[in-house]
Design an enzyme around this catalytic site. Structure first.
Site, PDB file in Angstrom:
ATOM      1  N   ARG A 142     -93.602 -35.811  -9.818  1.00 21.60           N
ATOM      2  CA  ARG A 142     -92.763 -36.697 -10.602  1.00 21.60           C
ATOM      3  C   ARG A 142     -93.056 -36.554 -12.084  1.00 21.60           C
ATOM      4  NH1 ARG A 142     -88.145 -37.704  -8.275  1.00 21.60           N
ATOM      5  NH2 ARG A 142     -88.170 -39.255  -6.593  1.00 21.60           N
TER       6      ARG A 142
ATOM      7  N   ARG B 242     -81.331 -52.985 -29.826  1.00 18.52           N
ATOM      8  CA  ARG B 242     -82.004 -52.796 -28.547  1.00 18.52           C
ATOM      9  C   ARG B 242     -81.570 -51.449 -27.960  1.00 18.52           C
ATOM     10  NH1 ARG B 242     -84.579 -56.213 -30.403  1.00 18.52           N
ATOM     11  NH2 ARG B 242     -85.087 -58.304 -29.569  1.00 18.52           N
TER      12      ARG B 242
ATOM     13  N   SER C 288     -86.860 -52.253 -13.789  1.00 15.75           N
ATOM     14  CA  SER C 288     -87.449 -52.545 -15.094  1.00 15.75           C
ATOM     15  C   SER C 288     -86.324 -52.888 -16.067  1.00 15.75           C
ATOM     16  CB  SER C 288     -88.264 -51.344 -15.607  1.00 15.75           C
ATOM     17  OG  SER C 288     -88.934 -51.657 -16.805  1.00 15.75           O
TER      18      SER C 288
ATOM     19  N   GLU D 239     -86.082 -28.981  -5.567  1.00 19.94           N
ATOM     20  CA  GLU D 239     -86.853 -30.024  -4.901  1.00 19.94           C
ATOM     21  C   GLU D 239     -87.874 -29.412  -3.950  1.00 19.94           C
ATOM     22  OE1 GLU D 239     -83.801 -33.821  -4.691  1.00 19.94           O
ATOM     23  OE2 GLU D 239     -83.795 -32.392  -3.026  1.00 19.94           O
TER      24      GLU D 239
ATOM     25  N   PHE E 266     -78.678 -35.174 -18.675  1.00 16.92           N
ATOM     26  CA  PHE E 266     -78.545 -35.704 -17.319  1.00 16.92           C
ATOM     27  C   PHE E 266     -78.658 -37.222 -17.349  1.00 16.92           C
ATOM     28  CE2 PHE E 266     -79.947 -36.903 -13.097  1.00 16.92           C
ATOM     29  CZ  PHE E 266     -79.103 -36.156 -12.293  1.00 16.92           C
TER      30      PHE E 266
ATOM     31  N   GLY F  58     -85.941 -54.494 -18.748  1.00 19.88           N
ATOM     32  CA  GLY F  58     -86.130 -54.494 -20.194  1.00 19.88           C
ATOM     33  C   GLY F  58     -85.736 -53.187 -20.845  1.00 19.88           C
TER      34      GLY F  58
ATOM     35  N   GLU G  86     -81.661 -27.906  -6.548  1.00 14.72           N
ATOM     36  CA  GLU G  86     -82.212 -28.919  -7.437  1.00 14.72           C
ATOM     37  C   GLU G  86     -83.725 -28.763  -7.611  1.00 14.72           C
ATOM     38  OE1 GLU G  86     -81.016 -32.817  -6.254  1.00 14.72           O
ATOM     39  OE2 GLU G  86     -78.882 -32.313  -6.212  1.00 14.72           O
TER      40      GLU G  86
END
Length: 367
Positions: free
Chosen positions: A231, A203, A286, A318, A180, A288, A316
């Site tokens: 989460r 990287r 984020s 949820e 996914f 980086g 899903e």
């Protein structure tokens, strides 16, 4: 002997075959029609006694190559031999991708290639240039949309380095994980501040798509609606409290604008129909490690006492609970650390900076 491949839906779109020396010829297939999926807008092939599916005969393409591209149709299809009629007259045998089980005509509207291309074409064309997998078509299209928005974005460079096409040289790009989400690893050199190129470095980045966050705010009642759900990120980090208080959020699907995604997610996650959306910020949470780019909004809306409930899409898995809380409670949660995610903190502090003005502009406000 087959004289080509008959294309009837998404695969008729010529940009999907960019870079190949192929010959398209208008053709049609009797007994079926190309219908629009009422939920997704995708092309469906349905049985119809007097139907005539318009398409194209593609010469110079092997059946196995057609099967490779079949993932772009998003359906479970099989290769079959059919008799197609040419626009200039005559019939030929061709290979076509047909549904595993014939779909009955249920009064579907006809699928229109031009309308589909205007909304989805550029994203499909970008996905078609890489390896396509049916199971990952949705995420791939959403990421393609993110790349197109990034390319079109006017990015200010008043203080930072104004990057040019020679400032990053990528020697290799690998994708060691792809489901996914995906992980990409690049061997590259980048422009240093002294003007030279860096040594080659490796990287890695976590590949997702663009997303929206939206905080519903009732200026008259001076309260917001937050959502709560389990989460995975906090759970895998070892956080003993993996349920998070958040703004409404979700990815931007193929063909959607950020505003359309915000309204859809508000309906799915909180049962709210939003109208006015105030843009707050567009940003990398984020940079980086993540490709994710967020569009954050504050929504001025009505939040009566019954606005909070249990929502989410069953398909899903949820399980989302809504919370109606006052502005003062919102800020207390932000300051205590119980709100622990950046997008909601950003929205909360933006609301704090603009709340008085928003309430004064609300006609029914008692402020």
């Amino acid at each position: 002997m087959s004289e080509g491949c008959f294309l009837w839906g998404v695969l008729r779109y010529p940009p999907l075959w960019r870079g190949r020396d192929l010959d398209f010829e208008p053709a049609s297939l009797r007994g079926v029609m190309v219908a629009a999926d009422p939920e997704t807008g995708a092309a469906l092939l349905v049985s119809q006694h007097d139907g005539l599916a318009q398409g194209a005969l593609l010469r110079g393409l092997a059946a196995e190559d057609l099967q490779t591209m079949a993932a772009l149709e998003g359906n479970s299809l099989r290769c079959a031999r059919v008799t197609v009629e040419l626009a200039q007259g005559g019939q030929v045998q061709a290979t076509a991708l047909l549904p595993q089980t014939a779909l009955a005509d249920q009064g579907f509207a006809a699928w229109d290639l031009a309308q589909w291309a205007a909304r989805y074409g550029a994203q499909y064309a970008l996905v078609a240039q890489a390896e396509v997998e049916a199971a990952r078509l949705g995420p791939l299209l959403a990421r393609a949309g993110a790349r197109l928005r990034a390319a079109a974005q006017v990015a200010p460079v008043t203080r930072r380095h104004p990057a040019g096409p020679q400032d990053v040289a990528c020697q290799a790009l690998r994708q060691p994980y792809k489901r996914f989400f995906a992980v990409e690893e690049a061997d590259l050199r980048f422009r240093r501040f002294d003007g030279s190129l860096s040594p080659q470095v490796t990287r890695a980045g976590f590949i997702s798509c663009d997303a929206v966050t939206v905080l519903p705010y009732d200026a008259q009642r001076d309260r917001v609606l937050l959502v709560e759900q389990f989460r995975t990120g906090p759970f895998l980090r070892g956080d003993p409290q993996p349920w998070q208080l958040e703004a409404i959020a979700g990815r931007i699907d193929a063909g959607e604008t950020p505003e359309e995604a915000a309204r859809r997610e508000a309906l799915e996650e909180a049962g709210l129909t939003l109208t006015a959306l105030l843009p707050v910020a567009q940003y990398y949470p984020s940079p980086g490690i993540l490709t994710e780019f967020l569009y954050s909004y504050l929504a001025l809306t009505n939040l009566p006492d019954h606005a909070a409930g249990i929502f989410g899409l069953a398909e899903e898995s949820e399980d989302i609970r809504g919370h109606l809380i006052s502005f003062d409670q919102l800020m207390a949660l932000a300051q205590s650390g119980e709100i622990g995610n950046g997008p909601l903190l950003l929205l909360a502090y933006w609301l704090a900076a603009n709340r008085i003005q928003l309430r004064r502009a609300c006609p029914a406000s008692s402020v």
